[in-house]
Scaffold this motif. Sequence first.
Motif, mmCIF file in Angstrom:
data_model
loop_
_atom_site.group_PDB
_atom_site.id
_atom_site.type_symbol
_atom_site.label_atom_id
_atom_site.label_comp_id
_atom_site.label_asym_id
_atom_site.label_seq_id
_atom_site.Cartn_x
_atom_site.Cartn_y
_atom_site.Cartn_z
ATOM 1 N N LEU A 173 0.326 -0.699 0.235
ATOM 2 C CA LEU A 173 0.101 0.010 0.326
ATOM 3 C C LEU A 173 1.004 1.299 -0.117
ATOM 4 N N PRO A 174 1.827 1.448 0.905
ATOM 5 C CA PRO A 174 3.111 2.615 0.769
ATOM 6 C C PRO A 174 3.617 2.744 -0.548
ATOM 7 N N ARG A 175 3.407 2.045 -1.395
ATOM 8 C CA ARG A 175 3.974 2.050 -2.425
ATOM 9 C C ARG A 175 2.807 2.983 -3.838
ATOM 10 N N ILE A 176 1.504 2.930 -3.187
ATOM 11 C CA ILE A 176 0.894 2.947 -4.653
ATOM 12 C C ILE A 176 0.116 4.153 -4.989
ATOM 13 N N PHE A 177 0.525 4.839 -3.745
ATOM 14 C CA PHE A 177 -0.507 6.282 -3.440
ATOM 15 C C PHE A 177 0.444 7.228 -3.731
ATOM 16 N N PRO A 178 1.223 8.273 -5.124
ATOM 17 C CA PRO A 178 2.035 8.907 -5.027
ATOM 18 C C PRO A 178 2.149 10.274 -4.156
ATOM 19 N N LYS A 179 2.622 10.684 -3.722
ATOM 20 C CA LYS A 179 2.346 12.553 -2.970
ATOM 21 C C LYS A 179 2.389 12.777 -3.545
ATOM 22 N N GLY A 180 2.095 14.398 -3.374
ATOM 23 C CA GLY A 180 1.308 15.284 -4.347
ATOM 24 C C GLY A 180 0.458 16.108 -4.579
ATOM 25 N N SER A 181 0.162 16.703 -5.357
ATOM 26 C CA SER A 181 -0.642 17.683 -4.633
ATOM 27 C C SER A 181 -0.886 17.697 -6.562
ATOM 28 N N PHE A 182 -2.762 17.253 -7.346
ATOM 29 C CA PHE A 182 -2.940 16.771 -8.458
ATOM 30 C C PHE A 182 -4.117 18.037 -8.201
ATOM 31 N N ASP A 183 -5.007 18.310 -9.715
ATOM 32 C CA ASP A 183 -6.259 18.253 -9.526
ATOM 33 C C ASP A 183 -7.163 17.229 -9.541
ATOM 34 N N ARG A 184 -7.079 16.180 -9.825
ATOM 35 C CA ARG A 184 -8.025 15.058 -10.090
ATOM 36 C C ARG A 184 -6.952 14.064 -9.463
ATOM 37 N N TYR A 185 -8.397 13.301 -8.893
ATOM 38 C CA TYR A 185 -7.628 12.327 -8.061
ATOM 39 C C TYR A 185 -8.349 10.722 -8.318
ATOM 40 N N LEU A 186 -7.911 10.253 -9.599
ATOM 41 C CA LEU A 186 -8.832 9.087 -10.078
ATOM 42 C C LEU A 186 -8.694 7.610 -9.642
ATOM 43 N N LEU A 187 -9.444 6.954 -8.889
ATOM 44 C CA LEU A 187 -9.345 5.205 -8.402
ATOM 45 C C LEU A 187 -10.307 4.019 -9.776
ATOM 46 N N ILE A 188 -9.698 3.223 -10.247
ATOM 47 C CA ILE A 188 -10.225 2.770 -11.449
ATOM 48 C C ILE A 188 -9.908 0.774 -10.524
ATOM 49 N N ASN A 189 -11.174 0.655 -9.833
ATOM 50 C CA ASN A 189 -10.980 -1.016 -9.259
ATOM 51 C C ASN A 189 -11.531 -1.958 -10.554
ATOM 52 N N ASN A 190 -10.205 -2.109 -11.475
ATOM 53 C CA ASN A 190 -11.188 -2.614 -12.504
ATOM 54 C C ASN A 190 -11.014 -4.253 -12.236
ATOM 55 N N ALA A 191 -9.922 -4.655 -11.662
ATOM 56 C CA ALA A 191 -8.862 -6.145 -11.849
ATOM 57 C C ALA A 191 -10.566 -7.293 -11.317
ATOM 58 N N GLY A 192 -10.524 -7.885 -12.667
ATOM 59 C CA GLY A 192 -11.261 -9.116 -11.203
ATOM 60 C C GLY A 192 -11.536 -10.548 -11.903
ATOM 61 N N TRP A 193 -12.301 -11.264 -11.638
ATOM 62 C CA TRP A 193 -11.780 -12.350 -11.799
ATOM 63 C C TRP A 193 -13.622 -13.850 -11.591
ATOM 64 N N ILE A 194 -13.666 -14.324 -12.504
ATOM 65 C CA ILE A 194 -15.306 -14.363 -12.889
ATOM 66 C C ILE A 194 -15.243 -15.863 -11.859
ATOM 67 N N GLY A 195 -14.165 -16.036 -11.190
ATOM 68 C CA GLY A 195 -14.234 -17.196 -10.237
ATOM 69 C C GLY A 195 -14.235 -18.541 -10.815
ATOM 70 N N GLU A 196 -14.914 -19.343 -10.313
ATOM 71 C CA GLU A 196 -15.798 -20.935 -10.418
ATOM 72 C C GLU A 196 -15.797 -21.396 -11.012
ATOM 73 N N VAL A 197 -16.510 -21.465 -12.290
ATOM 74 C CA VAL A 197 -18.391 -21.803 -12.868
ATOM 75 C C VAL A 197 -18.595 -22.880 -12.399
ATOM 76 N N LYS A 198 -18.830 -22.703 -12.002
ATOM 77 C CA LYS A 198 -19.707 -23.946 -10.915
ATOM 78 C C LYS A 198 -20.571 -23.643 -9.248
ATOM 79 N N THR A 199 -21.068 -25.194 -9.459
ATOM 80 C CA THR A 199 -22.688 -24.412 -8.363
ATOM 81 C C THR A 199 -22.278 -24.984 -7.101
ATOM 82 N N ILE A 200 -22.828 -24.220 -6.632
ATOM 83 C CA ILE A 200 -22.648 -24.028 -5.305
ATOM 84 C C ILE A 200 -22.612 -26.251 -4.777
ATOM 85 N N GLY A 201 -21.835 -26.374 -3.653
ATOM 86 C CA GLY A 201 -21.336 -27.707 -3.582
ATOM 87 C C GLY A 201 -20.701 -28.384 -3.975
ATOM 88 N N LYS A 202 -19.950 -27.523 -5.601
ATOM 89 C CA LYS A 202 -18.479 -28.007 -6.606
ATOM 90 C C LYS A 202 -17.857 -27.119 -5.834
#
Length: 243
Positions: free
Chosen positions: A62-91
Motif C-alpha cells: 500500500l505505501p507504494r501505490i499512492f504518490p504524494k503530491g498535489s493533483f487537480d483530479r484523483y481517480l481510482l478505478i478498481n477494475n481487476a476481476g476474475w469470473i471465479g470458479e464457474v461451478k454450482t454450489i456444492g462443487k
Amino acid sequence: MKKLLILTGHTKGLGHAILDCFLHLDDIQIVALSRTSLEIHHPSLTEIPLDLSDLNALEACLPRIFPKGSFDRYLLINNAGWIGEVKTIGKLNPKGIQRAMNLNLLAPMIITDAFVKAYSGLEGEKLICNISSGAAHKPLPGWGEYCSSKAGLAMFSRVANEELKELGFRVFSLAPGIVDTEMQAEIRKANPLDFPALDRFNKFKSEGQLNTAEEVADKVAYLLNNPDLFLDVIQDVRNFELP
Ligand SMILES: NC(=O)c1ccc[n+]([C@@H]2O[C@H](COP(=O)([O-])OP(=O)(O)OC[C@H]3O[C@@H](n4cnc5c(N)ncnc54)[C@H](OP(=O)(O)O)[C@@H]3O)[C@@H](O)[C@H]2O)c1
C-alpha cells in the motif's frame, strides 16, 4: 490540469483499454497494478506487479501505490476481476471462493480505504469507479462467487458514496456490459452442467453482440470526465451513449 489515476487490472481487456484512454493525456500520472507488467516505458506510468488476491502482499504494498503530491483530479478505478470458479454450489473449492472474494471485493475495499486515507483533506476532484457487473444485481447459476463478490462491491460503493461525499469524493459502481475479453473466453469454456446460461454466452460471441474493450473504455472515461451528469452510484454503460 495535473491528474492522478490509480488503475487495477491494466494489462488486458477493459483495463488495458482504459489505460490507453488515459496514457496519452498530458499531465497525468498513472499507477497501474496487475500480476504481470506490460513493460511499457512511459514517463507517466508506474507499473506495480502484484497479485491482488494476496491480501497480505497488498497490505505490504500500500505505501507504494499512492504518490504524494498535489493533483487537480484523483481517480481510482478498481477494475481487476476474475469470473471465479464457474461451478454450482456444492462443487466449489475454499481456495477458489477466497481468491474470488479477495480479488473482486476485498482488494477494492482495501485500496479504496487507503485511497481515502491518502487523499482526503486535499483540494481537487476525487472519483472512485468500481467496475461492477450486471451479475451484481442478477443471480446466475454457476456464478455464486462472481455474483456475490460484485454485489458486495456494489453495496460497498453505495456506502462509500454516502460516507465520503462530505469529504469531496464521488463513488461509482459501473457495469461495463458484455465485453470481448479473456474473461468472456474463460466463461465460454465452462461446463454446461455447471453453467446453464452457456449457450447464451456462446451466442453473444457468435452473433457479434460483445462490445469491444475500447468502446467500453471510452464510456468509462466519459463518466469520469463528466461525473455531474451521473447522479446515481450504480451505473451501467448500456444506459448511456457517448455524445
Ligand atoms: N468482460 C466482460 O464481459 C465483463 C462483464 C462485466 C464485468 N466485467 C468486469 O470488468 C473488469 C475487467 O474484466 P475483463 O473482462 O477486462 O477481464 P480480463 O480480460 O480477464 O482482465 C483482467 C485484468 O485483471 C488483472 N488481474 C486478474 N487477476 C488479478 C490478480 N489476482 N491480481 C492483480 N490483477 C489481476 C489481469 O492482469 P494479470 O493477468 O496481469 O494479473 C487483467 O489485466 C472485471 O472487474 C470484470 O469483472 C467484465
